[in-house]
Design an enzyme around this catalytic site. Structure first.
Site, PDB file in Angstrom:
ATOM      1  N   CYS A 125     -63.984  22.102  17.434  1.00 33.46           N
ATOM      2  CA  CYS A 125     -63.349  23.406  17.662  1.00 33.46           C
ATOM      3  C   CYS A 125     -63.176  24.116  16.318  1.00 33.46           C
ATOM      4  O   CYS A 125     -63.178  23.494  15.261  1.00 33.46           O
ATOM      5  CB  CYS A 125     -62.041  23.264  18.417  1.00 33.46           C
ATOM      6  SG  CYS A 125     -60.934  21.975  17.798  1.00 33.46           S
TER       7      CYS A 125
ATOM      8  N   SER B  41     -61.467  18.550  15.274  1.00 30.73           N
ATOM      9  CA  SER B  41     -61.094  19.862  14.736  1.00 30.73           C
ATOM     10  C   SER B  41     -61.969  20.173  13.534  1.00 30.73           C
ATOM     11  O   SER B  41     -62.464  19.265  12.872  1.00 30.73           O
ATOM     12  CB  SER B  41     -59.643  19.841  14.269  1.00 30.73           C
ATOM     13  OG  SER B  41     -59.509  19.036  13.113  1.00 30.73           O
ATOM     14  N   ASP B  42     -62.145  21.444  13.245  1.00 25.51           N
ATOM     15  CA  ASP B  42     -62.737  21.787  11.959  1.00 25.51           C
ATOM     16  C   ASP B  42     -61.729  21.361  10.898  1.00 25.51           C
ATOM     17  O   ASP B  42     -60.543  21.210  11.183  1.00 25.51           O
ATOM     18  CB  ASP B  42     -63.058  23.288  11.864  1.00 25.51           C
ATOM     19  CG  ASP B  42     -64.150  23.552  10.836  1.00 25.51           C
ATOM     20  OD1 ASP B  42     -64.318  22.727   9.920  1.00 25.51           O
ATOM     21  OD2 ASP B  42     -64.839  24.584  10.938  1.00 25.51           O
ATOM     22  N   CYS B  43     -62.231  21.163   9.661  1.00 26.20           N
ATOM     23  CA  CYS B  43     -61.379  20.456   8.697  1.00 26.20           C
ATOM     24  C   CYS B  43     -60.162  21.276   8.289  1.00 26.20           C
ATOM     25  O   CYS B  43     -60.275  22.422   7.871  1.00 26.20           O
ATOM     26  CB  CYS B  43     -62.224  20.016   7.526  1.00 26.20           C
ATOM     27  SG  CYS B  43     -63.411  18.795   8.140  1.00 26.20           S
TER      28      CYS B  43
ATOM     29  N   SER C  34     -58.035  22.425  10.352  1.00 24.52           N
ATOM     30  CA  SER C  34     -57.732  23.458  11.352  1.00 24.52           C
ATOM     31  C   SER C  34     -56.251  23.483  11.702  1.00 24.52           C
ATOM     32  O   SER C  34     -55.701  24.537  12.009  1.00 24.52           O
ATOM     33  CB  SER C  34     -58.462  23.166  12.670  1.00 24.52           C
ATOM     34  OG  SER C  34     -59.719  23.733  12.669  1.00 24.52           O
TER      35      SER C  34
END
Ligand SMILES: *[C@@H]1O[C@H](CO)[C@@H](O)[C@H](O)[C@H]1NC(C)=O
Ligand SMILES: *[C@@H]1O[C@H](CO)[C@@H](O)[C@H](O)[C@H]1NC(C)=O
Ligand SMILES: *[C@@H]1O[C@H](CO)[C@@H](O)[C@H](O)[C@H]1NC(C)=O
Ligand SMILES: *[C@@H]1O[C@H](CO)[C@@H](O)[C@H](O)[C@H]1NC(C)=O
Ligand SMILES: *[C@@H]1O[C@H](CO)[C@@H](O)[C@H](O)[C@H]1NC(C)=O
Ligand SMILES: *[C@@H]1O[C@H](CO)[C@@H](O)[C@H](O)[C@H]1NC(C)=O
Ligand SMILES: *[C@@H]1O[C@H](CO)[C@@H](O)[C@H](O)[C@H]1NC(C)=O
Ligand SMILES: *[C@@H]1O[C@H](CO)[C@@H](O)[C@H](O)[C@H]1NC(C)=O
Length: 808
Positions: free
Chosen positions: A283, A316-318, A320
């Site tokens: 995401c 998650s994107d890093c 996020s």
């Protein structure tokens, strides 16, 4: 109690051992590291590994290969304490030494080759580099599904080899499947372009190349289907603003209609999961209609797990979650400290929303308290951990995978892989202009070459971002030097080309050369992650440089553009002194080699633009932040992408020339389809423009149909020129005339076919009516519409109608 003390002791002794062999590159047989601890780690459930740890492997159900992966994952998770569980929820999973579970770094990247961007993978003296394929936007331009899959296979072979040597992980957060909605987007280079269907087809092929283990592609139990490496489609969803005039992805709220969501933004993800059977989705940083994507139960749980049935994990994107707190101030917090408190509830709840793994430390640091405070059920954590461990089991992390055991150093940067990287660049390169058959150059007539421009000696620029360390580079200068005496001048000091001081020497070189090749364009200083463009022009003095060099050149002038996004090169298109234009994307480590092959006719170009090249004025007509694909008449916004923009372009989507000509002949085609509705299926009204004929049963809901209606045709492609070549046949469908606010056309299929000079090939296409003739209505219903649809090949080289009759 006694058992607890025993566990503590075991834990302690292992922990102290880990510290003593902490250095990543120390090879030690007893290291409990998983992916990066050394070459002697084979797999978790190796009995000798357990006995070295003072444990008996046969007492651990998660190592019992007779049980299902689901049962084994459950056994593992059930043995963990809450404190141990939360330590596994970040990208750097800590492992549980007392259970023999090693640590594991989830974050590796392999967008167009094994990359060292994630901490799970690194290069050193043993493996100094990996094959760096062209960036995705150029590989997409090849429109060749088997190429896309083959690159995925080569990359996963290199990744497995590096894993065997302790230098890489098994989980790769690639590919990027966001649709390029706006030409300014800085990350176009990572993507397969602007068409959601093409993006989805690229995604499923690349994912299958990375993931599939030969012979098990069609396994029916998707929970145990083996994986070569795990791939991840990202960034979900409606993510395509990085940093535009101060609007950045950490604060941006994408206001998206449900129609655009279904038709454009979600489509590639749906195809990636359903067709590619990807094992992970990431995401994104942005919000969609107010809600951060990683916190949206509708997007995650309902859609990915419910509607599409993902077999894998959501990450998650890093950072996020940090972005959610400090960027979006999600849940309305304003004060920093208030955010820290209130948002613990916010992000602890995320676990219940479906995000399994946090690239970052928020889950690891805060989830235990959240459970204690009653904000999240522990069973939700169990579910996420099971999703994660089943993926690791499918990868053979627990049991080993004999199929890949023999892969090693010889399989990284192999001759075949470097040749495939060259081939991908050749196939992708797009011929945009070729007046009077200037190209290919006849090498016998060319003794002196001027090789000029800011990219004339490009190396790192050719591999773009999310790259690793390449095996080697063949720069344009290096490649062209083998064709004659080369005079090299930069003309500009880098692509930014801030002044005209280097133009004169380049002109001098061109004056005396038998041919001039100008290498211009963009690089990561202009278009990149966190950097969107503000205009579509060549930067600084590049245009002046090109025109001045072209004006004085003795021989023919070839302009080679390296860029991801389209550039307004109208000046060069119209300039008679510029005989040919090639677009080479960012062509990978062998870019120079591939460009020279095309220029001198060792390869006949067949690539097609995967993006519309708009005129510069386009970006003044609408802000990048307006997410709508359709024109907004009240604001004077034109539509976006070839599907909705009907204005003039520099070069349209799908454009590309060849050194030969192809003629098409339609061989057979269905001309009508009848669909008789049953009692439970109803005619749906659909909006038509005023005064247009509307059929009595205008449409039917696709979800109500079995969707087994197919249509097809054969097309004979004849090469009527003098050179062998490859032709990309792009098939579009156009909805019946009169339907309001629909796309003008959409890609429904494509094939790249090689045809020898003077010969012909017949290509057959078969389409599913629901998938290929559907329309997404303003209310986000996916509808099959009655009436006369049009099937169109290429830029209207052949088109024919297909009549769809829906009757109650
Ligand atoms: C498609 O790519 C493959 C490499 O995977 C290549 O062998 C083939 O020639 C390409 N097809 C055409 C028509 O260029
Ligand atoms: C899997 O299915 C595809 C499509 O039906 C088929 O082409 C392929 O041969 C099958 N692979 C195996 C290993 O059965
Ligand atoms: C998370 O925990 C680690 C280890 O205790 C600490 O160093 C770090 O600052 C924490 N980060 C956040 C964002 O709380
Ligand atoms: C071309 O680039 C390479 C690699 O950066 C460099 O070593 C070489 O000196 C350059 N060649 C010229 C002529 O500047
Ligand atoms: C032009 O650019 C070059 C290279 O960056 C620099 O050395 C020179 O000083 C600049 N000249 C002017 C007039 O700004
Ligand atoms: C192309 O060739 C024709 C015929 O020789 C000539 O009249 C025309 O000027 C040429 N065009 C350009 C742009 O060189
Ligand atoms: C292009 O779109 C605009 C805006 O919707 C419309 O006014 C115009 O008629 C369209 N032109 C063509 C040629 O379809
Ligand atoms: C190719 O098609 C064009 C246009 O239909 C036609 O004029 C031409 O004669 C054809 N060429 C050959 C060699 O069939």
């Amino acid at each position: 109690m006694a058992i607890n003390i025993f566990n503590f002791l075991v834990c302690f002794s292992i922990a102290s051992f880990v510290i003593s062999s902490n250095a990543r590159r120390v090879l030690d047989s007893k290291n409990v590291d998983g992916n990066n601890g050394g070459s002697n780690f084979t797999h978790v459930c190796d009995p000798s590994r357990f006995s070295d740890l003072g444990l008996d492997v046969s007492t651990f159900g998660f190592c019992d290969s007779k049980l299902s992966y689901d049962d084994r994952a459950k056994d593992l998770v059930d043995r963990m304490t809450l404190a141990e569980k939360v330590r596994q929820l970040g990208n750097s999973a800590k492992g549980v030494p007392r259970l023999g579970l090693p640590k594991y770094e989830w974050w590796s990247e392999a967008l167009h080759g094994v990359s060292n961007v994630g901490p799970g993978t690194y290069f050193d003296d043993l493996i100094p580099g990996a094959t760096s394929f062209p960036t995705v936007i150029l590989t997409t331009a090849a429109f060749n599904e088997s190429l896309w899959k083959q690159i995925g296979q080569a990359v996963s072979t290199e990744a497995r080899a590096m894993y065997n040597l302790g230098r890489a992980g098994l989980t790769y957060w690639s590919p990027n499947v966001n649709v390029v909605r706006d030409p300014r987007w800085g990350r176009a280079t990572e993507t397969p372009g602007e068409d959601p269907y093409v993006v989805g087809v690229y995604a499923s092929n690349y994912v299958r190349g990375l993931q599939d283990v030969k012979g098990t592609e069609n396994a029916t139990d998707l929970n145990s289907r083996p994986l070569k490496v795990s791939s991840c489609c990202k960034h979900y969803a409606a993510y395509d603003v990085d940093n535009w005039l101060g609007v950045d992805r950490y604060h941006f709220d994408a206001r998206v209609t449900e129609q655009d969501m279904a038709e454009t933004f979600l489509k590639p993800f749906e195809m990636c999961i359903k067709d590619g059977d990807v094992s992970s989705v990431m995401c994104s940083y942005n919000r969609v209609n107010g809600i951060p994507t990683c916190a949206d139960p509708k997007l995650l749980k309902e859609t990915i797990r419910g509607d599409w049935d993902l077999h894998g994990y959501i990450v998650s994107d890093c950072d996020s979650l940090e972005v959610m707190v400090n960027g979006h101030k999600w849940l309305g917090d304003t004060k920093e400290d208030a955010a820290a408190q209130a948002l613990k509830a916010g992000y602890s709840k995320l676990i219940t929303l479906g995000m399994d793994l946090d690239c970052g430390v928020y889950y690891t640091n805060f989830t235990q308290n959240s459970v204690r405070q009653g904000k999240v059920k522990e069973v939700e954590i169990d579910r996420s951990l099971k999703n994660l461990y089943v993926v690791l089991m499918r990868l053979g992390f627990f049991d080993g995978n004999p199929t890949f055991k023999s892969l090693g150093k010889k399989d990284v940067c192999s001759k075949q892989h470097i040749e495939l990287a060259t081939e991908a660049a050749r196939e992708g390169i797009v011929l945009l202009k070729n007046v009077n058959e200037t190209l290919p150059l006849k090498s016998k007539k060319i003794k002196k070459l001027a090789v000029v421009g800011p990219h004339a000696n490009a190396t790192a620029a050719m591999i773009g971002n999310y790259a690793g360390i390449p095996c080697q580079f063949t720069s344009p200068l290096g490649a062209f030097s083998s064709y004659g005496e080369v005079k090299y001048e930069m003309g500009c000091d880098g692509v930014v080309c801030a002044n005209d001081s280097l133009i004169f020497p380049a002109m001098k070189a061109a004056k005396h050369a038998d041919a001039t090749i100008i290498f211009a364009g963009l690089d990561l200083s202009v278009e990149a992650e966190s950097l969107d463009r503000v205009d579509l022009l060549l930067p600084g003095y590049q245009t002046l440089f090109i025109n001045q060099v072209a004006q004085v050149s003795k021989g023919p002038v070839i302009l080679v553009i390296m860029s991801a996004g389209g550039v307004d090169v109208s000046f060069a298109k119209q300039n008679d002194n510029i005989n040919a234009i090639l677009w080479a994307g960012y062509p990978g480590e062998e870019g120079g080699h591939a460009i020279a092959d095309v220029v001198f006719g060792h390869y006949n170009p067949g690539g097609r633009l995967p993006l519309t090249w708009y005129e510069a004025g386009y970006v003044d007509m609408l802000p990048m932040t307006s997410m709508k694909l359709r024109p907004i008449d009240s604001l004077g916004y034109p539509g976006r992408t070839y599907k909705f923009y009907n204005g003039s372009t520099v070069y349209p989507f799908g454009y590309g020339l060849s050194y030969t000509q192809f003629n098409y002949t339609l061989r057979s085609a269905e001309r009508s389809l009848d669909i008789k509705l049953r009692k439970s299926q109803h005619c749906r009204d659909i909006e038509y423009k005023d005064n247009e004929y509307k059929p009595p049963c205008p449409s039917v809901l696709i979800d109500d149909l079995e969707c087994n209606h197919e249509f097809g045709f054969g097309i004979e492609v004849k090469n009527v020129g003098k050179r062998d070549g490859s032709e990309v046949i792009i098939v579009y469908s156009k909805p019946p005339i009169g339907i309001a606010a629909t796309h003008t056309k959409q890609v429904i299929g494509f094939k790249r076919v090689f045809v020898k000079a003077g010969k012909s090939e017949t290509v057959n296409f078969v389409f599913n009516a629901c998938k290929s003739l559907g329309v997404v209505n303003y209310n986000a219903y996916n509808l099959l519409t009655s009436g006369r649809h049009t099937i169109m090949l290429g830029d209207d080289v052949v088109s024919f109608p297909i009549q769809l009759n829906i009757k109650e």
